[in-house]
Write an enzyme that holds these catalytic residues in place. Structure first.
Site, PDB file in Angstrom:
ATOM      1  N   SER A 141       0.839  -1.192   0.000  1.00 19.86           N
ATOM      2  CA  SER A 141       0.000   0.000   0.000  1.00 19.86           C
ATOM      3  C   SER A 141       0.877   1.247   0.000  1.00 19.86           C
ATOM      4  O   SER A 141       0.516   2.285   0.514  1.00 19.86           O
ATOM      5  CB  SER A 141      -0.927  -0.017   1.199  1.00 19.86           C
ATOM      6  OG  SER A 141      -0.229  -0.257   2.388  1.00 19.86           O
ATOM      7  N   GLY A 192       3.099   2.600  -3.045  1.00 13.35           N
ATOM      8  CA  GLY A 192       2.009   3.379  -3.548  1.00 13.35           C
ATOM      9  C   GLY A 192       0.918   3.771  -2.600  1.00 13.35           C
ATOM     10  O   GLY A 192      -0.087   3.081  -2.537  1.00 13.35           O
ATOM     11  N   THR A 193       1.075   4.919  -1.953  1.00 13.58           N
ATOM     12  CA  THR A 193       0.109   5.376  -0.973  1.00 13.58           C
ATOM     13  C   THR A 193       0.294   6.864  -0.755  1.00 13.58           C
ATOM     14  O   THR A 193       1.392   7.374  -0.920  1.00 13.58           O
ATOM     15  CB  THR A 193       0.359   4.648   0.377  1.00 13.58           C
ATOM     16  OG1 THR A 193      -0.054   3.299   0.270  1.00 13.58           O
ATOM     17  CG2 THR A 193      -0.380   5.285   1.533  1.00 13.58           C
ATOM     18  N   THR A 194      -0.786   7.509  -0.352  1.00 18.03           N
ATOM     19  CA  THR A 194      -0.679   8.849   0.211  1.00 18.03           C
ATOM     20  C   THR A 194      -1.385   8.828   1.557  1.00 18.03           C
ATOM     21  O   THR A 194      -2.565   8.495   1.624  1.00 18.03           O
ATOM     22  CB  THR A 194      -1.340   9.902  -0.699  1.00 18.03           C
ATOM     23  OG1 THR A 194      -0.758   9.831  -1.998  1.00 18.03           O
ATOM     24  CG2 THR A 194      -1.152  11.305  -0.138  1.00 18.03           C
ATOM     25  N   GLY A 250       3.079   9.101  -2.500  1.00 19.49           N
ATOM     26  CA  GLY A 250       2.415  10.334  -2.915  1.00 19.49           C
ATOM     27  C   GLY A 250       2.858  11.558  -2.148  1.00 19.49           C
ATOM     28  O   GLY A 250       2.680  12.692  -2.602  1.00 19.49           O
TER      29      GLY A 250
END
Length: 237
Positions: free
Chosen positions: A14, A16-18, A147
């Site tokens: 996860s 890839g996350t913000t 992000g």
């Protein structure tokens, strides 16, 4: 986040996350996107990365989905025991330090960055960042995940102390949507959790209702609609 050479390439990540946590005048707001990816494949487009630890403390998870889940499971268990022994709710500081203890002691095995946020009667709303090495940092706001790279300049410009609840909520939603627009590993919906003296409120912002930035195109059902679409208005600061 890059996979460890020895790790299974198909393990859902996860980050890839913000993820974002902000303090405001009266509490905290946590925010996150909802994309969990396995390499280039989106394994879950509506994940919930904001996880409850106690009635008054939540965390935002980034990095390995499995690692962040096991850390939060252990901390939730320890905090439950702690609450029973104490006869009162755990503080945000205690919760964050348990996250820190597990992250630091297992730093060789874990790939997870966590933001802890909550409210207690002693210190009010608090945000703690616990990044990859297991450091703990108390901050007025924290950002994490892939992000977050796109958000440092935005927060330099937009952050201010003593925001109202509505101002803080709008800031979090705007920031996550900006990161989603630029970061291919973030996407889906925006989730927020507000924690203050009155309790906890969850909010949900569907992907097709988020603001459009710069050269983003609107959500359409057909490719033909996209070809005929005009460009959206540029971002207003």
């Amino acid at each position: 986040m890059d996979h460890d050479a020895t790790a299974d390439v198909n393990a859902p990540h996860s980050m890839g996350t913000t993820i974002i946590g902000v303090t405001y005048n009266g509490g905290v707001i946590l925010g996150a996107d909802s994309r969990t990816s396995t390499g280039l494949y989106v394994a879950n487009r509506a994940s919930d990365k904001i996880t409850q630890l106690t009635d008054n403390v939540y965390i935002c998870r980034s990095g390995s989905a499995a690692d962040s889940q096991i850390v939060s499971d252990y901390v939730r268990y320890f905090l439950h025991q702690h609450t029973i022994q104490l006869g009162q709710p755990a503080t945000v500081k205690v919760a964050a330090n348990l996250v820190r203890l597990l992250s630091y002691n297992n730093k060789n095995m874990l790939q997870t960055g966590i933001i802890v946020g909550g409210w207690d009667k002693y210190e009010g709303g608090k945000i703690y960042g616990v990044p990859l090495g297991g450091t703990i940092v108390e901050q007025p706001f924290a950002i994490g995940g892939s992000g977050s790279s796109y958000l440092y300049g935005f927060f330099d410009q937009a952050w201010k102390d003593g925001m109202t609840k509505d101002e803080a909520e709008q800031l979090v939603v705007k920031a996550v949507s900006l990161a989603i627009a630029r970061d291919g590993a973030s996407g889906g919906v925006v989730r927020t959790v507000t924690i203050n003296s009155e309790g906890v409120t969850r909010n949900f912002y569907p992907g097709d209702q988020l603001p459009l930035w710069h050269d983003e195109v609107e959500a359409h059902n057909s490719l033909l609609d996209i070809l005929n679409a005009t460009n959206p208005e540029p971002m207003s600061t």
